[in-house]
Design an enzyme around this catalytic site. Structure first.
Site, PDB file in Angstrom:
ATOM      1  N   GLN A 144       5.144  56.491  34.429  1.00 27.45           N
ATOM      2  CA  GLN A 144       5.487  56.144  32.587  1.00 27.45           C
ATOM      3  C   GLN A 144       5.769  54.764  32.228  1.00 27.45           C
ATOM      4  OE1 GLN A 144       5.979  59.582  31.016  1.00 27.45           O
ATOM      5  NE2 GLN A 144       5.048  60.240  32.703  1.00 27.45           N
ATOM      6  N   HIS A 197       2.623  53.145  30.205  1.00 22.22           N
ATOM      7  CA  HIS A 197       2.496  53.867  29.008  1.00 22.22           C
ATOM      8  C   HIS A 197       2.542  52.978  28.236  1.00 22.22           C
ATOM      9  CE1 HIS A 197       1.561  58.221  28.987  1.00 22.22           C
ATOM     10  NE2 HIS A 197       2.579  58.574  30.042  1.00 22.22           N
ATOM     11  N   GLU A 228      13.453  63.217  28.641  1.00 21.77           N
ATOM     12  CA  GLU A 228      12.160  64.323  28.742  1.00 21.77           C
ATOM     13  C   GLU A 228      11.394  64.635  29.444  1.00 21.77           C
ATOM     14  OE1 GLU A 228       8.103  62.310  26.589  1.00 21.77           O
ATOM     15  OE2 GLU A 228       9.029  60.635  27.501  1.00 21.77           O
ATOM     16  N   HIS A 229      11.548  63.731  30.562  1.00 18.03           N
ATOM     17  CA  HIS A 229      10.992  64.025  31.740  1.00 18.03           C
ATOM     18  C   HIS A 229      11.888  64.054  33.042  1.00 18.03           C
ATOM     19  CE1 HIS A 229       7.397  62.665  30.041  1.00 18.03           C
ATOM     20  NE2 HIS A 229       7.160  63.596  30.103  1.00 18.03           N
ATOM     21  N   ASP A 269       1.982  65.824  32.523  1.00 14.30           N
ATOM     22  CA  ASP A 269       0.932  65.102  31.531  1.00 14.30           C
ATOM     23  C   ASP A 269      -0.363  65.972  31.074  1.00 14.30           C
ATOM     24  OD1 ASP A 269       2.594  63.735  31.028  1.00 14.30           O
ATOM     25  OD2 ASP A 269       2.025  61.718  31.974  1.00 14.30           O
ATOM     26  N   HIS A 285      28.538  87.883  -7.377  1.00 11.26           N
ATOM     27  CA  HIS A 285      27.984  88.437  -5.960  1.00 11.26           C
ATOM     28  C   HIS A 285      28.658  90.098  -6.222  1.00 11.26           C
ATOM     29  CE1 HIS A 285      26.845  84.335  -5.468  1.00 11.26           C
ATOM     30  NE2 HIS A 285      25.842  84.368  -4.591  1.00 11.26           N
TER      31      HIS A 285
END
Length: 441
Positions: free
Chosen positions: A264, A267, A333-334, A367, A426
């Site tokens: 990761q 990236h 996230e992961h 992924d 109403h």
């Protein structure tokens, strides 16, 4: 010297407030980017394609004759695609489609006394813009992860935008992936100008119809542009850099742990990589593995910057329970569970975009080829947000059908509540249907 910082949480209180303020997190402030892209977005809205061409020349150093990618270029890219890459993409598509197909939502109807009904239905968004970044890498997998759930949701109109290369076209593998999925509308434009063009469309020289929803990752300027146009169109999220958090005990293979952190970190220099463990011995072994694996990696400089940043670290905890508390506060996230019995732990992990169990379910699997979606919530938003999926491309509405008898049964309740809220009109709208101005008898 160790590459990653160590944080000792063994005596740290486990309440949410303390943990949320203590876990390592990247500092991302897109306010400057929002201010920078504001005039650009206004310019694209007002001048359309002409502005897109100018910004493409300025930011990408590419002179375009046509923004829309010709059908011939899509077909050629697919025909010239390496057979092994094609086979891999086809496998990824097939698995993603199986998972997405199982996520389709069916309409449901609830009946009340007097034959009143409420039906909840789900319809696809009419038109979606899918952004596929360029930058540090090529992302045909992002094409798959965005297009497949949109198609399974039944979206009738899809447009892909991706930055042009020096030849004026997006990366050929991105084009091949689009062609493989049957997407015919692809635009050679990137950055904030692409987001603005998708949101507002243009008709000067070429016709780009505006979309209803924009999905897909990108850099800070893409994120800022999405944040700016979300009053006009829907967006999936304003995503931050990618992140991985691993909970590991003394049974974990330190080589696997190090490799997954690195996977990761490659990236982005801002990518977050966090290890949570109750084993000092494992922490030391992982540090030793990083010292070996990082220098040998192709993107060693980028990886080093990510692993040594404030957003990454090795967190020591007292026990597995404390580790789970850290995971849930981090809301990553992961999430990887490299522990003795991950199946017994996973139900206790309540905040995570995707959760990977055991030594042979690495994040890299998600992924590309697990069938799950890799467009995931970041920056702690997994505490309330979800992975991109079929539901992301559906809009729900409810159909209310009450005949007179069914309305009569609740009329007095409506009138009482309307009067309590000082909204008597109403109640009157209901009462008049039964020939009275006040209650219903």
């Amino acid at each position: 010297m160790n590459l990653m910082n160590r944080l000792d949480f063994r005596t740290t209180p486990l309440d949410r407030r303390t943990l949320r303020s203590s876990v390592p997190r990247v500092s991302v402030d897109i306010s400057d980017a929002v201010a920078a892209v504001g005039p650009l977005i206004t310019d694209v809205r007002e001048r359309g394609r002409t502005a897109v061409l100018e910004y493409t020349r300025r930011f990408d150093q590419v002179e375009l004759e046509s923004v829309r990618v010709p059908a011939e270029a899509l077909g050629r890219s697919l025909a010239e695609l390496d057979p092994n890459i094609r086979a891999s993409l086809e496998e990824s598509i097939a698995r993603a489609r199986r998972v997405a197909a199982a996520d389709r939502r069916e309409p449901s109807t609830t009946e009340f006394d007097g034959d009143g009904t409420v039906t909840t239905r789900w319809l696809p968004v009419d038109r979606v813009g899918l952004y596929v970044p360029g930058g540090l890498a090529v992302y045909p997998s992002t094409v798959v992860m965005n297009v497949v759930p949109a198609q399974e949701a039944g979206v009738p109109s899809l447009a892909i935008a991706s930055p042009p290369q020096s030849d004026g076209l997006p990366h050929p593998t991105v084009l091949a992936a689009a062609a493989l999925l049957g997407v015919e509308e692809v635009w050679a434009m990137g950055g904030a100008q692409a987001i603005a063009a998708l949101a507002y469309g243009f008709d000067d020289g070429e016709d780009l119809e505006p979309v209803d929803l924009i999905t897909g990752p990108g850099n800070a300027y893409v994120a800022a542009a999405k944040a700016t146009v979300r009053s006009v169109v829907g967006i999936d999220s304003v995503a931050g850099p990618t992140e991985i958090i691993i909970l590991a005990d003394d049974t974990a293979d330190p080589g696997f742990v190090a490799a997954d952190l690195i996977s990761q970190a490659e990236h982005d220099p801002l990518a977050a990589a966090v290890l949570v463990t109750d084993s000092e011995q494992l922490a030391t072994a992982v540090e030793s593995q990083l010292a070996v694996q990082v220098p040998a990696a192709e993107h060693a400089e980028r990886i080093t910057e990510a692993l040594s940043g404030q957003q990454s670290g090795i967190i020591l905890v007292a026990d597995l329970d404390a580790g789970v508390a850290v995971l849930n506060a981090y809301a990553g996230e992961h999430v990887e569970l490299l522990v003795r019995n991950p199946e017994a732990v996973v139900d206790r992990v309540t905040s995570g975009g995707s959760i990977f169990l055991g030594s042979h379910s690495p994040v890299a699997l998600g992924d590309y080829c697990s069938g799950s979606n890799h467009v995931l919530p970041t920056m702690g938003t997994a505490s309330h947000a979800s992975a991109l999926g079929v539901q992301s491309f559906l809009k729900g509405s409810q159909i209310i059908d009450y005949p007179p008898e069914a309305l009569h049964k609740v009329a007095d309740h409506i009138i009482s509540l309307a009067n309590e809220e000082a909204l008597p009109a109403h109640g009157a709208a209901v009462a008049m249907r039964f020939g009275t101005e006040e209650g219903v008898r």
